[in-house]
Design a protein around this motif. Structure first.
Motif, PDB file in Angstrom:
ATOM      1  N   ARG A  68       1.228  -0.867   0.189  1.00 29.63           N
ATOM      2  CA  ARG A  68       0.316  -0.267   0.029  1.00 29.63           C
ATOM      3  C   ARG A  68       0.443   1.186  -0.307  1.00 29.63           C
ATOM      4  N   THR A  69       1.895   1.215   0.900  1.00 29.06           N
ATOM      5  CA  THR A  69       3.034   2.533   0.714  1.00 29.06           C
ATOM      6  C   THR A  69       3.865   2.646  -0.141  1.00 29.06           C
ATOM      7  N   GLN A  74       4.860  -1.731  -5.609  1.00 29.40           N
ATOM      8  CA  GLN A  74       3.121  -2.752  -6.033  1.00 29.40           C
ATOM      9  C   GLN A  74       2.942  -3.818  -6.578  1.00 29.40           C
ATOM     10  N   HIS A  95      -7.295  -9.308   5.471  1.00 32.75           N
ATOM     11  CA  HIS A  95      -6.657  -7.293   5.064  1.00 32.75           C
ATOM     12  C   HIS A  95      -7.591  -6.931   3.104  1.00 32.75           C
ATOM     13  N   ALA A  98      -7.691  -4.085   1.876  1.00 29.98           N
ATOM     14  CA  ALA A  98      -6.388  -3.604   1.180  1.00 29.98           C
ATOM     15  C   ALA A  98      -6.690  -4.287  -0.016  1.00 29.98           C
ATOM     16  N   HIS A 102      -8.259   1.323  -7.022  1.00 35.45           N
ATOM     17  CA  HIS A 102      -8.208   2.812  -6.486  1.00 35.45           C
ATOM     18  C   HIS A 102      -8.043   2.836  -8.088  1.00 35.45           C
ATOM     19  N   ASP A 105      -5.205   3.473  -9.626  1.00 36.29           N
ATOM     20  CA  ASP A 105      -3.795   2.250  -9.923  1.00 36.29           C
ATOM     21  C   ASP A 105      -3.534   1.696 -11.429  1.00 36.29           C
ATOM     22  N   LYS A 113      -5.229  -7.251  -7.959  1.00 36.90           N
ATOM     23  CA  LYS A 113      -6.068  -7.393  -7.116  1.00 36.90           C
ATOM     24  C   LYS A 113      -7.369  -7.665  -7.097  1.00 36.90           C
TER      25      LYS A 113
END
Length: 157
Positions: A68-69, A74, A95, A98, A102, A105, A113
């Motif tokens: 995520r960060t 990613q 999770h 998470a 988005h 992305d 994902k």
């Protein structure tokens, strides 16, 4: 005697770990807090495959946080997380959100994902996933809509 010190399989709990094995896991645990995503991935993989199942969620939490960060890493982190979820989906269920897609992305990250979500879906989170997938179907990207439809099919299977 040496025979009495013999330990059983790793996955039976921490009391069955060899002393060196336990030391390896204990000494690498702080590295899960590293700022380097590659280090987090290596240590999370080590713990995923070698730690007792009760210790694995802590490592997966660090892996999900790094994904995520660190947007530049990613794809690699998610690719490895998907491979792990294919083997042990329960480790990632906490999770679940998470892995929602988005708007910013990239398409390859979106695909990963969606794949992850199909692995970790359960009876408890299925309604939430279906609502999320319905929202994805309204996307203007035909490629993303096609990926979403495939994800719905994998969930239904």
């Amino acid at each position: 005697s040496k025979a009495s010190k013999k330990r059983g399989p790793v996955n039976q709990g921490p009391e069955f770990l060899d002393d060196d094995h336990r030391l390896l896991l204990r000494c690498t645990r702080p590295l899960l807090q590293s700022q380097n995503a590659g280090v987090v991935l290596a240590v999370a993989s080590l713990h995923f495959y070698l730690a007792p199942i009760a210790d694995v969620p802590r490592a997966m939490r660090a892996l999900v946080f790094a994904a995520r960060t660190k947007p530049e890493c990613q794809h690699v982190l998610l690719k490895n997380a998907v491979a792990m979820a294919a083997v042990q989906p329960r480790c990632f269920r906490s999770h679940f959100e998470a892995f929602f897609v988005h708007p910013g992305d990239h398409m390859d990250v979106r695909a990963l994902k969606l794949e992850m979500l199909t692995y970790i879906v359960s009876a408890e989170n299925a309604p939430s996933l279906l609502r999320e997938l319905q929202a994805y179907l309204r996307s203007s990207s035909q490629e993303f809509v096609a990926l979403t439809i495939r994800a719905v099919g994998r969930c239904a299977a």
